[in-house]
Scaffold this motif. Structure first.
Motif, PDB file in Angstrom:
ATOM      1  N   UNK A   1      -3.736  -2.749 -16.496  1.00 54.66           N
ATOM      2  CA  UNK A   1      -3.478  -1.202 -16.438  1.00 54.66           C
ATOM      3  C   UNK A   1      -2.036  -0.828 -17.092  1.00 54.66           C
ATOM      4  N   UNK A   2      -1.162  -1.604 -16.902  1.00 55.95           N
ATOM      5  CA  UNK A   2       0.107  -0.942 -17.583  1.00 55.95           C
ATOM      6  C   UNK A   2       0.214  -1.087 -19.134  1.00 55.95           C
ATOM      7  N   UNK A   3      -0.891  -2.038 -19.738  1.00 52.81           N
ATOM      8  CA  UNK A   3      -0.740  -2.088 -21.177  1.00 52.81           C
ATOM      9  C   UNK A   3      -1.666  -0.707 -21.818  1.00 52.81           C
ATOM     10  N   UNK A   4      -2.190  -0.114 -20.875  1.00 49.50           N
ATOM     11  CA  UNK A   4      -2.952   1.246 -21.460  1.00 49.50           C
ATOM     12  C   UNK A   4      -2.101   2.375 -21.543  1.00 49.50           C
ATOM     13  N   UNK A   5      -2.185   2.947 -22.777  1.00 46.80           N
ATOM     14  CA  UNK A   5      -1.065   4.015 -23.255  1.00 46.80           C
ATOM     15  C   UNK A   5      -0.973   5.105 -22.295  1.00 46.80           C
ATOM     16  N   UNK A   6      -2.376   5.539 -21.647  1.00 48.34           N
ATOM     17  CA  UNK A   6      -2.315   6.520 -20.579  1.00 48.34           C
ATOM     18  C   UNK A   6      -2.073   6.260 -19.436  1.00 48.34           C
ATOM     19  N   UNK A   7      -1.567   4.932 -19.163  1.00 47.88           N
ATOM     20  CA  UNK A   7      -1.094   4.529 -17.712  1.00 47.88           C
ATOM     21  C   UNK A   7       0.276   4.019 -17.777  1.00 47.88           C
ATOM     22  N   UNK A   8       0.842   4.142 -19.152  1.00 43.81           N
ATOM     23  CA  UNK A   8       2.311   3.424 -19.231  1.00 43.81           C
ATOM     24  C   UNK A   8       3.186   4.227 -18.379  1.00 43.81           C
TER      25      UNK A   8
ATOM     26  N   UNK B   1       3.074   5.970 -15.562  1.00 45.54           N
ATOM     27  CA  UNK B   1       2.858   5.592 -14.180  1.00 45.54           C
ATOM     28  C   UNK B   1       3.141   4.305 -13.833  1.00 45.54           C
ATOM     29  N   UNK B   2       2.814   3.361 -14.877  1.00 46.97           N
ATOM     30  CA  UNK B   2       2.966   1.807 -14.542  1.00 46.97           C
ATOM     31  C   UNK B   2       4.581   1.854 -14.488  1.00 46.97           C
ATOM     32  N   UNK B   3       5.355   2.349 -15.403  1.00 51.44           N
ATOM     33  CA  UNK B   3       6.587   2.198 -15.390  1.00 51.44           C
ATOM     34  C   UNK B   3       7.447   2.854 -14.008  1.00 51.44           C
ATOM     35  N   UNK B   4       6.723   3.900 -13.671  1.00 52.54           N
ATOM     36  CA  UNK B   4       7.148   4.548 -12.374  1.00 52.54           C
ATOM     37  C   UNK B   4       7.200   3.799 -11.187  1.00 52.54           C
ATOM     38  N   UNK B   5       5.916   3.000 -11.208  1.00 52.58           N
ATOM     39  CA  UNK B   5       5.624   2.146  -9.977  1.00 52.58           C
ATOM     40  C   UNK B   5       6.668   0.968 -10.194  1.00 52.58           C
TER      41      UNK B   5
ATOM     42  N   UNK C   1       0.696  -1.289  -0.096  1.00 55.90           N
ATOM     43  CA  UNK C   1      -0.144   0.019  -0.065  1.00 55.90           C
ATOM     44  C   UNK C   1       1.012   1.284   0.037  1.00 55.90           C
ATOM     45  N   UNK C   2       0.564   2.383  -0.769  1.00 56.74           N
ATOM     46  CA  UNK C   2      -0.291   2.361  -1.987  1.00 56.74           C
ATOM     47  C   UNK C   2       0.628   2.502  -3.030  1.00 56.74           C
ATOM     48  N   UNK C   3       0.785   1.775  -3.871  1.00 58.13           N
ATOM     49  CA  UNK C   3       1.648   1.916  -5.148  1.00 58.13           C
ATOM     50  C   UNK C   3       1.430   3.079  -5.990  1.00 58.13           C
ATOM     51  N   UNK C   4       0.307   3.574  -6.259  1.00 59.84           N
ATOM     52  CA  UNK C   4       0.098   4.885  -7.063  1.00 59.84           C
ATOM     53  C   UNK C   4       0.377   6.089  -6.158  1.00 59.84           C
ATOM     54  N   UNK C   5       0.098   5.843  -4.798  1.00 56.91           N
ATOM     55  CA  UNK C   5       0.535   7.117  -4.291  1.00 56.91           C
ATOM     56  C   UNK C   5       2.044   7.174  -4.255  1.00 56.91           C
ATOM     57  N   UNK C   6       2.547   5.900  -4.249  1.00 57.56           N
ATOM     58  CA  UNK C   6       4.233   6.091  -4.132  1.00 57.56           C
ATOM     59  C   UNK C   6       4.826   6.507  -5.293  1.00 57.56           C
ATOM     60  N   UNK C   7       4.265   6.194  -6.475  1.00 61.40           N
ATOM     61  CA  UNK C   7       4.453   6.675  -7.809  1.00 61.40           C
ATOM     62  C   UNK C   7       4.000   8.325  -8.116  1.00 61.40           C
ATOM     63  N   UNK C   8       3.215   8.739  -7.483  1.00 64.90           N
ATOM     64  CA  UNK C   8       2.598  10.066  -7.912  1.00 64.90           C
ATOM     65  C   UNK C   8       2.955  10.896  -6.942  1.00 64.90           C
ATOM     66  N   UNK C   9       2.672  10.493  -5.538  1.00 69.50           N
ATOM     67  CA  UNK C   9       2.762  11.340  -4.134  1.00 69.50           C
ATOM     68  C   UNK C   9       1.564  12.395  -4.216  1.00 69.50           C
TER      69      UNK C   9
ATOM     70  N   UNK D   1       3.970  -4.160  -9.104  1.00 70.38           N
ATOM     71  CA  UNK D   1       4.978  -4.084 -10.158  1.00 70.38           C
ATOM     72  C   UNK D   1       4.760  -3.067 -11.267  1.00 70.38           C
ATOM     73  N   UNK D   2       3.220  -2.588 -11.120  1.00 71.50           N
ATOM     74  CA  UNK D   2       2.734  -1.641 -11.904  1.00 71.50           C
ATOM     75  C   UNK D   2       1.857  -1.983 -13.209  1.00 71.50           C
ATOM     76  N   UNK D   3       2.296  -3.217 -13.595  1.00 70.62           N
ATOM     77  CA  UNK D   3       1.457  -3.791 -14.684  1.00 70.62           C
ATOM     78  C   UNK D   3      -0.027  -4.119 -14.326  1.00 70.62           C
ATOM     79  N   UNK D   4      -0.266  -4.790 -13.141  1.00 71.70           N
ATOM     80  CA  UNK D   4      -1.652  -4.774 -12.578  1.00 71.70           C
ATOM     81  C   UNK D   4      -2.528  -5.184 -13.695  1.00 71.70           C
ATOM     82  N   UNK D   5      -2.631  -6.569 -14.171  1.00 72.18           N
ATOM     83  CA  UNK D   5      -3.732  -6.936 -15.278  1.00 72.18           C
ATOM     84  C   UNK D   5      -3.264  -6.252 -16.422  1.00 72.18           C
TER      85      UNK D   5
END
Ligand SMILES: Cc1cc2nc3c(=O)[nH]c(=O)nc-3n(C[C@H](O)[C@H](O)[C@H](O)COP(=O)(O)OP(=O)(O)OC[C@H]3O[C@@H](n4cnc5c(N)ncnc54)[C@H](O)[C@@H]3O)c2cc1C
Ligand code: SF4
Ligand code: SF4
Length: 1015
Positions: free
Chosen positions: A949-956, A958-962, A614-622, A943-947
């Motif tokens: 999620x990471x394959x979507x262009x708009x999430x790429x 943040x996925x890599x940042x995670x 908890x919580x990967x998206x916060x860790x990546x974006x703060x 890992x940031x891929x999460x099903x």
């Protein structure tokens, strides 16, 4: 309405300033034109910053997340010119409402968190205010020093906030509070004057404005010298009011070693009302080389409290209380149970954790022996569990630190409320105080749980109150009775958490009218226009002003016909009788969904960066928006109609957008906020309104079209083989062109094993092969089958049974439908699985699966899909491959069939759901069956891929940042002959994409070890 020019000097209530929309819009425009940071003025952002860990909710004018110090100064200038108040904020973990107000909130926790200077000789560090304590201490550790004000919220509390509140740690008896450990503060006053506040000797160079301010302060202190001596409590744990006693020391522990004046100490504990802190210089302590811990078990809480005064004579660094309720709550948490059990002798009513620290191990050990002797002398021989090693000590401290959070996990509308939670009384009165206050609680039909700092007479206790009903009246009545006792015992009403909205009203009560007037003068000297955090410490509102409550009387939620079952949360609790009504009886118009959301109490524990998920998206974006707390708040506001008439709105969608459904919060949030489940519920309602985009349809319906794709894989895989197709897929479907997609195989596992003879009624294990494994990575299933059979199990393969003519298609857990919010489709898939597996479950066979997110949905989502008892029956029989083998370790003797691999080291990355369901130990366990294989776990979040999620262009991105937070660097650092193990299919893809390395499922590792023996 404008801030009045001349403010009354008494502590008379002053309404918070209201800012009409035009002023708000002007401010937003002016900020956007002038600062580099984020300017957040939309309703949802303001809503997310309208609460802290208190009972209050006050909407800010707007929010600024500054990128630089200049941003802050510009914002102060603009606000001053527009006469709009400013509220500095760190993690917002204050319990008294310090960090909420009708002001421009400036959140410096995202960018202003640098270490500015370190002086080894002087043992000081200078830092920006937004740095989090644990991060600072991680930075200091290699230098052999630490900052020892170890608050329970060390993983999220910022040093600026800690100074603002004059915070105190568990070891304050040894190290003191913040005020004892701050050397200097670089501050900006409301009029823009910048100055360093520190020892008197360094103030000669201060600007004239500051020198005249200081001399006026001294004048006030000289005038009030006798009153200070009379009214300021002589206890170390006193954090209410301003530290006017810098000029006439009253604390048991002087703020400076020689009693000299340090002007920074006047700013400590001022809750952002006097100046904005730009930088802090802190005194450091050497890291103690040795610690020992004695856990003293007491038959009654009273006895424990009586003994505290004797225990402190041994010179401990901490004496911390955990009472019976807390012990039981800790025991009910699977992660905490073994730890707390190891500290108990029989069934104690309370335990005290007594810690000794020293550079000399013999000294700490002799103290521990002395503790054992002392307890014998006090009539309690054999009552001490001694802990000499670091690991069990650390584990038990974590349980103690989680104390409040454990307590907050109570369901229902009544919640433990913080308002007398940190009264400090002299130790000789502690037992009587606890006893009498417990009776007060009972008189008001409630109860409280006691824990924390027995060493300094500051026990935490929160009576359970329902603020939507009669909570406010009871709060005042209890506060008045507690206050009378504190006065009688000559203690302090606010001994740790400060004043804020809940206790500023009590400043006059504690310090009397003269000093309260003096506090008003101090405020006016620093901030004559009342721009900095108005309404705190001086000129406050009433603690029970219900218009400021988060849950005001009459608080309502919108009716929601939920797709998932939330009835467990829909209950009423009776704190006095300690009973809870049956599921579904709580009267929530949202069928329990709203009450589940309301379990978030804003403590901010999800803002952590250390171990766990908890919580990967916060860790990546703060960003607060992309934090479990921010999401829960957005949902709460939406469900209570505060963001419009429809809860399924854009603000909620935006807040949930980067939630990767890792279930980290489900396990790690102390109150069990399960955002992944909430996201499914939300998406169900969102899709009902907005339908499904093409890409989402493609992903959700994968199980339906995958059989066709497997027949013609060259077509299905063309997106990655045909020139230009990737770019088109990004444009038309939103799939990231920088990604390859998993490739369909024609030789699916289920097709290859179609002719295999099953074991029928005699099978011990039914292998449930999920969609991803079957179509993309069938080798994993073959490996699992080989290993299970080598281990001696009779294995069947799960196949569908006839129901509504849908037998040809393989079974699927429904995960892709859930991810898209298509709950009805997911339920249909789950029903097929239940129908197929019910007979095996009935005869006691184990259902074993490979892909964590798929198999574990049988234990989790299936129970929420309103599928009845058959789903309940499957859950306890469903195991991950590694869980099953680990649980059977004594019986299968697989180890005797495995030989060493060429690789001697394995680096293991856990899938988030494996971690959420505590399956990592099992994974390690089965890997350790392979001879000579050293297994190391990567301390990684998602890992940031999460099903998908990471394959979507708009999430790429943040996925890599995670992934870059810890996973990919660890993988890149691994030598070429290190075996990389990851059980999640998305994790393996992320590792391949991000680091160009192949990771394998644990089943493949075991099968290789099997093969190498056979070979
Ligand atoms: C579960 C739980 C456990 C807790 N345990 C403890 C504990 O053990 N000991 C303890 O003392 N407290 C404890 N607290 C209270 C709280 O966590 C601490 O007071 C913490 O230090 C606050 O840090 P923060 O970053 O969240 O500050 P915030 O809450 O964001 O701010 C605190 C105050 O400081 C002011 N402030 C922040 N930054 C600045 C700045 N740059 N300039 C001027 N003023 C500023 C704010 O305006 C506010 O008044 C606990 C709270 C919770 C929810
Ligand atoms: S989501 Fe959980 S951890 Fe985060 S603030 Fe809310 S209760 Fe605390
Ligand atoms: S499920 Fe994961 S990403 Fe979503 S809020 Fe919880 S911890 Fe954060």
């Amino acid at each position: 309405m404008r801030v009045p020019r001349s403010l009354p000097l008494m502590n008379a209530p002053l309404p918070l300033v209201f800012h009409p929309a035009p002023a708000q819009a002007d401010l937003a425009r002016a900020l956007r034109a002038s600062v580099a940071g984020d300017v957040l003025f939309d309703a949802a952002s303001r809503g997310r910053y309208s609460t802290d860990a208190s009972i209050y909710q006050v909407e800010p004018v707007g929010v600024l997340v500054p990128r630089t110090m200049d941003d802050v100064h510009v914002a102060l200038d603009i606000c001053r010119s527009m006469r709009i108040p400013v509220l500095p904020r760190g993690a917002g973990s204050s319990q008294c409402g310090q960090t909420v107000g009708n002001a421009l909130v400036i959140d410096h926790s995202k960018h202003l968190d640098n270490v500015l200077a370190f002086d080894a000789a002087a043992m000081t560090v200078t830092i920006e205010p937004g740095i989090v304590l644990d991060r600072l201490n991680a930075w200091l550790r290699p230098k052999g020093v630490w900052f020892p004000v170890d608050v329970s919220t060390s993983a999220q509390a910022t040093l600026g906030g800690m100074a603002g509140n004059n915070s105190c740690g568990s070891r304050s008896i040894a190290y003191g509070n913040m005020v004892h450990n701050v050397r200097a503060i670089d501050a900006t006053l409301a009029d823009g004057t910048c100055a360093s506040f520190g020892p008197e000797s360094m103030m000669h160079d201060a600007p004239a404005r500051v020198r005249s301010l200081l001399s006026a302060l001294r004048g006030i202190a000289d005038r009030e010298r006798d009153e200070i001596a009379r009214k300021v409590p002589h206890v170390m744990r006193r954090v209410g009011g301003y530290n006017i006693d810098v000029f006439a020391p009253q604390s048991e522990r002087p703020y400076t070693a020689d009693g000299s004046v340090n002007y920074a100490h006047l700013l400590v504990g001022s809750e952002g009302t006097l100046a904005w802190t730009r930088a802090l210089t802190l005194a450091l302590a050497p890291l103690p080389a040795h610690r020992t811990l004695g856990v003293v078990n007491f038959p009654t809480l009273y006895r424990a409290m009586q003994c505290a005064q004797h225990l402190v004579q041994l010179g401990p660094s901490a004496v911390e209380l955990v009472d019976r309720t807390m012990i039981e709550l800790a025991r009910s948490n699977p992660a905490f149970r073994p730890i707390i059990d190891g500290a108990l002798i029989g069934e104690p009513d309370a335990i005290l954790l007594v810690e000794f620290t020293s550079d000399d191990r013999a000294h700490t050990l002799s103290r521990l022996d002395r503790l054992v002797e002392l307890m014998g002398d006090l009539g309690l021989p054999g009552s001490v569990v001694t802990m000499r090693d670091a690991a069990p000590q650390r584990a038990l401290w974590e349980v103690r630190k989680a104390g409040l959070n454990i307590m907050m996990s109570m369901k229902g509308d009544g919640k433990p409320v913080s308002f007398i939670e940190d009264c400090a009384v002299p130790l000789e009165h502690l037992a009587d105080y606890v006893d009498r206050l417990t009776q007060v609680f009972a008189k008001h039909g409630t109860r409280g749980t006691w824990y924390a700092h027995a060493s300094v007479g500051t026990l935490h206790v929160r009576p359970i109150l329902d603020m939507r009903r009669d909570g406010a009246a009871k709060m005042r009545a209890i506060a008045e009775e507690a206050g009378a006792m504190v006065r009688e015992y000559k203690g302090a009403f606010s001994g740790e958490h400060g004043d804020g909205l809940v206790r500023s009203e009590w400043v006059g009560w504690q310090f009397g009218p003269r000093l309260t007037r003096a506090f008003g003068e101090i405020k006016d000297l620093f901030d004559p226009e009342g721009l900095l955090n108005p309404g705190k410490i001086v000129r406050s509102t009433r603690m029970d002003d219900a218009s400021l409550f988060r849950y005001r009387p009459g608080y309502r939620t919108l009716p929601v016909d939920t797709a998932l079952d939330w009835s467990d949360w829909n209950v009423h609790a009776d704190p006095a009788a300690d009973t809870v009504t049956p599921p579904g009886t709580g009267g929530d118009p949202a069928q329990g969904f709203a009450k589940a959301v309301e379990m978030c109490n804003n403590n901010g524990h999800c803002r952590k960066f250390d171990a766990g998920t908890m919580c990967p998206s916060y860790r990546a974006t703060r960003d607060e928006q992309h934090l479990t707390r921010g999401r829960a708040n957005t949902l709460r506001l939406a469900l209570s109609g505060q963001l419009g008439p429809d809860f399924a709105n854009d603000a909620v969608r935006d807040a949930l957008d980067l939630c990767v459904s890792c279930k980290g919060c489900r396990r790690e949030c102390p109150t069990g906020v399960d955002m992944a489940k909430m996201k499914v519920e939300f998406l169900h309602h969102w899709r009902a309104k907005h339908g499904l985009a093409m890409k989402d349809r493609l992903v959700a319906y994968l199980p339906r079209w995958a059989p066709w794709a497997a027949r013609f894989p060259w077509i299905a895989n063309a997106r990655d083989t045909m020139p230009g197709a990737r770019a088109l897929s990004e444009r038309w479907l939103g799939l990231a062109s920088r990604r390859t997609l998993p490739a369909f195989r024609r030789d699916t596992f289920l097709a290859r094993t179609a002719s295999r003879h099953g074991n029928g009624d005699t099978a011990d294990v039914v292998l449930f092969v999920d969609t991803f494994t079957n179509y993309y990575e069938p080798d994993n299933a073959h490996a699992a089958l080989a290993v299970l059979e080598a281990a001696g199990y009779r294995v069947d393969i799960a196949r569908p049974v006839s129901r509504d003519g849908d037998t040809a298609r393989p079974l699927c857990c429904g995960r892709t439908f859930l991810a898209g919010g298509l709950v009805r489709e997911a339920r249909r898939e789950a029903q097929r699985v239940i129908d197929a597996l019910a007979p095996a479950v009935a005869r006691g066979a184990a259902i074993v699966g490979l892909e964590p997110s798929c198999l574990l949905s049988l234990r989790d989502e299936f129970l929420s899909l309103k599928l009845g008892p058959a789903a309940q029956a499957i859950a306890p029989r469903a195991f991950l491959f590694e869980e099953f083998l680990a649980s059977q370790r004594g019986s299968h003797h697989l180890d005797s069939k495995l030989t060493a691999l060429p690789q001697r080291r394995a680096l293991l990355h856990g899938h988030c759901h494996q971690k959420a369901f505590d399956a990592m130990a099992a994974t390690r366990d089965v890997l350790s069956l392979v001879p000579d294989l050293a297994v190391e776990v990567i301390e990684s979040s998602c890992c940031g891929m999460a099903g998908s999620f990471g394959y979507e262009a708009r999430h790429y991105d943040v996925s890599m940042r995670m992934a870059e937070l810890s996973l990919l660097p660890a993988v890149r650092n691994a030598s070429a002959d290190t075996l990389l193990v990851a059980d999640g299919t998305s994790c393996r893809h992320q590792i391949a994409d991000g680091a160009g390395r192949e990771a394998v499922h644990v089943a493949r590792v075991l099968a290789s070890a099997l093969t190498s023996r056979v070979g």
